[in-house]
Structure formats: structure tokens, C-alpha cells
Design an enzyme around this catalytic site. Structure first.
Site, PDB file in Angstrom:
ATOM      1  N   ASP A  44      -8.728  -5.050  -6.117  1.00  0.00           N
ATOM      2  CA  ASP A  44      -8.068  -4.107  -5.190  1.00  0.00           C
ATOM      3  C   ASP A  44      -9.299  -2.884  -5.262  1.00  0.00           C
ATOM      4  O   ASP A  44      -8.956  -2.238  -6.433  1.00  0.00           O
ATOM      5  CB  ASP A  44      -6.810  -3.772  -5.226  1.00  0.00           C
ATOM      6  N   SER A  75       0.701  -1.150  -0.037  1.00  0.00           N
ATOM      7  CA  SER A  75      -0.006  -0.094  -0.113  1.00  0.00           C
ATOM      8  C   SER A  75       0.937   1.507   0.114  1.00  0.00           C
ATOM      9  O   SER A  75       1.583   1.427  -0.967  1.00  0.00           O
ATOM     10  CB  SER A  75      -1.064   0.017   1.194  1.00  0.00           C
ATOM     11  N   HIS A 119      -6.655  -5.639  -1.605  1.00  0.00           N
ATOM     12  CA  HIS A 119      -5.819  -4.993  -1.102  1.00  0.00           C
ATOM     13  C   HIS A 119      -4.849  -5.873  -0.109  1.00  0.00           C
ATOM     14  O   HIS A 119      -5.014  -5.652   0.933  1.00  0.00           O
ATOM     15  CB  HIS A 119      -6.306  -3.702  -0.383  1.00  0.00           C
TER      16      HIS A 119
END
Length: 646
Positions: free
Chosen positions: A563, A476, A595
Site C-alpha cells: 500500500d 482507508s 490499498h
């Protein structure tokens, strides 16, 4: 301490496969134990009578995506969980009846994400939930009957990001982002939201100030509050008079969690996490329990679950260099009964200790950090290696999150393979006060990145790592930091591993999930506003995509196709730019992930690729790939020839 080549290789599946058990709980009435454990290789909910823990049975039959969290209904008649599809984060709510085993989806809607608004000690048949099935941007509040599944609309919402209710399941507060990027807090009376807020925060306080719930009788509202100070303190506000009383504060870090009385909701203890977590009891009896537990454990411990009468706790213990253990604590008898070891296969494994360190940034900020040394590198136990070893800078996501002390499977795998691992709470990390967070405003790729470079320089100067053998890795925001590290400072890192990281901040902000839209102002204020010339220029300058041609070191990218936060296009864009520039890159796509990785087979396959990728550049050891990809859904889109065995 033995040399690395004499230390056993910890198998990947011991670190990233299914735990034997996790998330142990006790039912509110104390009659049942529950936990998550594999059923035919997929994590499911299991229960057993407290009186006969060996009489365990599975309550769910998930056969694809693992169940990752569960809860007990307040009346102890059912367990519940939330689940999405393929990582799309549209979480639905499910209930499983203990007596009959019947499983029901309580929110049977498409493209809907449920949020819990309130639960009750008094009305144990109902909870309040938010549903965005009418408008994906807004969650309408409903009263849900947990037994029948009946839904009753309480408030149709077209303006507010969050709500808070009291123990009678009466809406008491609505929250909306204001023009400054802070939050306005509105009283709700008879399901009507007042026009003027009764409390408000500026943008600078938005991440250190929030209401923390009401007492059961509704007379007190607790706040974690950073207004007029740096670190967030714990306050009690009289709901009738508005008078506030300071309960706890700490100059080093924000007040974090609280432990509340099960029947009254009054705060009994609070935690502060600077480098490690410290609990302070207000209630004498809770304090006595904490003190006794502290004599029983090495490392960190905490309370996972409590009965309504508060006489039985489920307690976890993390010794860091051993697997996490869970116990049933009988407070009356003063006994700890073993419940389970999360990963018994790690008993006796050569897990490494984690060292707490403080690093000073170039402009004087203290960066609380965690260092795990390569196995066999510190024979004196000094917290420093006898000689420099290759190092991985492991960067956390968020960025408005933090790294913590404790068992970390990525740290342990990398240390076992011969790398020191450094995790840095760079500016913008949460928990250390608002000035630390606000020092990151509009500093993506700038001062936030400088902190990571300063950490690398510190590690080199301390003799922890050689200058030319440092990798950067993260998910991320950590994936973004990896791309930025290789694109903006191409001479610092030997290679990088990006997991679901954004490459183009402009497209990142234009594709956020609709339910984030009520909070988008905070992204604009803290990252840059793409609707202004200045903000757009800032976002483009901080986007690694536009400097992809400067990447010269090996790069591994992993992406989940579903995601909703960092779309697949973020990885596709930079891979495309690198291909166009003739720069090698390895790109792994998981079509059934979002994600991050929920499925163990996918996680194991990715870390198999990662350790073999790192071995080629940094020279550490690796468990051979073998046939690890076969049970996974990994698609090698680009660059299979850049990883040994791939």
C-alpha cells in the site's frame, strides 16, 4: 417476509468473486464491443464484432493481477489499459492492437505513474500523458503516438500538480496549490506558463471548484464552481473574454457529471447526486432518450459508452435488489438489446433493498445516509425492522469521498448474514457543498467521529439496532474511523473491522506518495500541520495509536503490504501497541495487495474471515471458512484463534 433462517445464504464468491462481465464499451466507430471478463480466473479484456457478439475473443492474457479498467483508442484500432504491480499504484499504460493482437507497454519505465492529460476528437493518433519517471514528485507532459509508442516531451514540469489541454492537444492550463491550500490556475501559451494565475481558489473552495474541460473548438471552458456560493454550479466561461454564464445549480448538492456532445464538446446534460442521481438534459434529443430509458428500468441507470456518431449507447441499469444489467441502446431504432448481466448468479438471490435516510447530527447538519435492513427483518416493507437487529456501521474511505445509492456487495453480504447496514455521509463527504466539507476541517476524531456516533444513536432510537450489537467497519479513512471508534469510544461498538486504515496521522502524512507532495498543503490545512506544535498536537490527539490501550472490543485488521498510501507500518504500529498492552487483535496481511484488494481470491478470503469474526461477537450467521484461505495469499500475523475456523 420469511425469517432469516429460511432465507438462502448467498455464497461469498457470488458477491466478491469475478463478475461474469463488467465495464462494457462500444468502439468509437461502433464496429466493436468490449468488456472485462475472466480468462483462466483473471479479469482480462475481451472484444467481439458488434455484428456478432458471440464471436468473442480475449485480447489480453493477464495471469496474476486483474485488469480493472480499459478504454478504446480514438481511432478504434486498439484497446488500452493501465496496470500496476502488486498494488504499488505505479500505473503503466498498455496498448493492444485489434487486428494483430500485439500488446505493447507504451510507458516502459520503472517506478512511474502515468496520468492522462488530454485526448482529441481531431488528432486520433495521439494523446497527452504525464510521466513522473524523471522526478517522482512531478509529471512531465509528453505527446504519445498511440500507434508507434513514440514519446515527445512537451513540457518539463517542476512546479505544477495538473495540466489541461484542448482538443488540438495544446496545453492550455496548469494548476498549482497555493499557500492557502487552494489552487491557482495559470494559462499556458506556446507551452509557457504565465506568471500570474487567471483564476484562483481559497482552501474553502478547493474541493468544490475545478475546471471541467474545453469545448472542441476551445472557445468555452466549463467550470464546476463553488466560489461565492455553497454547492458547486456548472458555468461556461468564454475563453476570449473571460465572461461566465451559469448553466446549472442545485441547492441540495453539487453539480456532478456532465454528458458532452461527441463532436463539439458542448454540455448536453448534467447530473446531481443528493440521495440518488438525477440527470437533467439541456439538449432536447438527449432529454427524449433519457425520458424513454427511464420508462424501461427500475432503479438507477446511466450511460457507460457512446459511439462517435452518438447513435449507439452502452447503458447500465442497477435495480439495487438485483444484479446490474447492461444493454446496447440503438437510439435511432429505439431498442434496448441485452448485452450482459454482471453477476447472473445473483438472479433470484435474496438481495435486499437500500433505503435512503437523512440523519441529523448533534449540531444540526443533515447527514445523507443509506440503510440496508437485515434479511427477513422488515416483513411489512416499512423501511424499519419489526425488531432491532445487530448492525454494522460501514464507513466510507477518503474521507473526501461519499457513499452512494445502489448495489453494494458488502451491504448485501452483511444483510444476508443477519445485520442491518448503515452507511453515513459524515461531514467531509464530498458532493454536498463546501460548508459540509469544511465542517470537517481539523475534525478527525472529533466532529467527524461525532457524526458516526450520532448515526449509531439514531439507529438505536429508531429501533433498528440494539445498543450493544453495533459493529464499525471500513477501509482507508473508514479503517481509521474503525480504530478511532474502538479507541476513543470503546463502549459504543461491539467490535471493529479495519481495512488499510491509518493509526498514526503523523506517520501517515510523512509517508504519502511523492506525487501527492504538490498537494500536501490541503492535508495540512484540513487535518493538521505536523510542522507546527499546534498541528502536531492535533494529529497526535486524533491518532488511535496513542489510545490503543483503551481498546477493549474485538478488532480485525487487514493490510496490503504494498500500500503506497497507508503503509503497512500503520497497521503494524497499532497491532504492536495492542500486543504490548495484552489486548487481543486479529491481523491479516496480504503480501501482493496495496490499498484494498484487487484479487478476488484475496477479497473472498478476507470477507470470509470478516463474516466469521462478526458472527462470534454479533451473533449473525456465516458461511464456514472451509478452505477459502488456500487460493489467497492471506498471512495471519496475529490472532488466528479469535476467529471461528481460522
Amino acid at each position: 417476509m420469511p425469517a432469516l433462517d429460511t432465507i438462502p445464504l448467498i455464497p461469498r464468491d457470488h458477491l466478491f468473486g469475478n463478475p461474469t462481465r463488467s465495464q462494457g464499451k462500444i468502439s468509437p466507430d461502433g464496429q466493436w464491443l468490449s468488456w472485462l471478463a475472466p480468462l483462466d480466473g483473471v479479469m482480462n479484456i475481451w472484444i467481439a464484432p458488434r455484428s456478432d457478439p458471440d464471436a468473442a475473443k480475449p485480447m489480453t492474457k493477464a495471469d496474476d493481477r486483474p485488469i480493472r479498467e480499459h478504454f478504446w483508442t480514438p481511432d478504434s484500432t486498439a484497446v488500452g489499459y493501465i496496470q500496476d504491480k502488486g498494488g504499488d499504484e505505479n500505473f503503466l499504460l498498455y496498448r493492444v492492437d485489434i487486428a494483430s493482437g500485439e500488446e505493447v507497454c507504451l510507458t516502459p519505465f520503472e517506478n512511474t505513474r502515468v496520468m492522462i492529460v488530454g485526448s482529441s476528437q481531431v488528432d486520433k493518433q495521439h494523446i497527452l500523458i504525464g510521466l513522473n519517471n524523471r522526478d517522482p514528485q512531478w509529471h512531465d507532459v509528453h505527446r504519445l503516438n498511440l500507434s508507434t509508442g513514440a514519446l515527445e516531451l512537451v513540457y518539463e514540469n517542476n512546479a505544477y500538480a495538473h495540466f489541461m489541454a484542448d482538443d488540438t492537444l495544446t496545453l492550455r492550463m496548469a494548476m498549482a496549490q497555493n499557500e492557502a491550500g487552494g489552487t491557482d490556475y495559470f494559462r499556458v501559451i506556446d507551452n509557457v506558463v504565465e506568471e500570474e494565475p487567471f483564476e484562483t481558489t481559497a482552501m474553502e473552495d478547493s474541493m468544490t471548484t475545478s475546471p471541467a474541460g474545453y469545448t472542441v473548438d476551445g472557445s468555452v471552458l466549463y467550470w464546476l464552481d463553488g466560489r461565492g456560493r455553497d454547492t458547486a454550479a456548472l458555468y461556461a466561461q468564454d475563453t476570449a473574454s473571460g465572461e461566465r454564464t451559469l448553466i446549472a445549480e442545485d441547492d441540495r448538492a453539487d453539480i456532478g457529471g456532465t454528458l458532452r456532445h461527441k463532436q463539439t464538446g458542448v454540455v448536453q446534460a448534467y447530473s446531481v447526486t443528493y440521495l440518488t442521481t438525477e440527470w437533467t438534459a439541456i439538449d432536447a434529443e438527449i432529454g427524449a432518450s433519457f425520458e424513454w430509458l427511464g420508462t424501461q428500468f427500475d432503479g438507477e441507470f446511466g450511460v457507460m459508452s457512446r459511439t462517435d456518431d452518438d447513435r449507439t449507447w452502452i447503458v447500465w441499469n442497477d435495480p439495487v435488489s438485483g444484479p446490474i444489467r447492461t444493454f446496447i441502446y440503438d437510439r435511432d431504432a429505439g431498442t434496448l438489446a441485452p448485452f450482459y448481466v454482471t453477476r447472473p448468479e445473483l438472479e433470484g438471490a435474496p438481495l435486499q433493498p437500500m433505503n435512503c435516510v437523512e440523519i441529523t447530527s448533534r449540531d444540526g447538519l443533515t447527514l445523507p445516509s443509506y440503510l440496508t435492513l437485515a434479511a427477513g427483518s422488515d416483513p411489512a416493507g416499512s423501511g424499519r425492522p419489526a425488531a432491532p437487529t445487530p448492525m454494522v456501521l460501514l464507513v466510507h474511505g477518503g474521507p473526501w469521498a461519499r457513499d452512494d445509492y445502489g448495489y453494494n456487495p458488502i451491504h448485501q453480504m452483511l444483510a444476508n448474514r443477519g445485520y442491518s447496514v448503515l452507511s453515513v455521509n459524515f461531514r467531509g463527504s464530498t458532493g454536498f457543498g463546501k460548508s459540509f466539507i469544511n465542517a470537517s476541517n481539523k475534525q478527525w476524531g472529533l466532529a467527524m467521529h461525532d457524526d458516526l456516533i450520532d448515526a449509531v444513536n439514531w439507529a438505536v432510537e429508531q429501533g433498528i439496532a440494539p445498543r450493544d450489537k453495533v459493529a464499525i467497519m471500513g477501509g482507508s479513512y473508514g479503517g481509521y474511523a474503525t480504530l478511532a471508534g474502538l479507541a476513543f469510544t470503546p463502549d459504543v461498538f461491539a467490535c471493529g473491522v479495519d481495512i488499510v486504515g491509518p493509526s498514526n496521522l503523523e506517520t501517515l502524512l510523512s509517508t504519502i506518495p511523492p506525487y501527492w507532495a504538490p498537494m500536501v498543503k490541503i492535508f495540512h490545512e484540513r487535518m493538521g500541520n505536523p510542522n507546527t506544535d499546534e498541528g502536531l498536537a492535533l494529529l497526535k490527539a486524533a491518532s488511535p495509536l496513542y489510545k490503543a490501550k483503551d481498546i477493549s472490543k474485538p478488532l480485525l485488521i487487514a493490510q496490503g503490504a504494498n500500500d503506497p498510501r497507508v503503509k503497512q507500518a500503520e497497521s503494524d504500529q497499532i497491532v504492536g501497541a495492542m500486543k504490548e498492552a495484552g489486548i487481543p487483535v486479529t491481523y491479516v496481511l496480504y503480501p501482493d495487495e496495496g490499498h484494498g484488494f484487487a484479487k478476488p481470491d484475496n477479497s473472498i478470503s478476507f470477507f470470509a474471515i470478516t463474516e466469521n469474526f462478526l458472527a462470534e461477537t454479533l451473533g449473525g450467521r456465516a458461511e464456514p471458512l472451509g478452505d477459502v484461505l488456500e487460493p489467497s495469499t492471506a498471512e495471519i500475523v496475529e490472532g488466528a484463534d479469535h476467529v471461528n475456523g481460522l
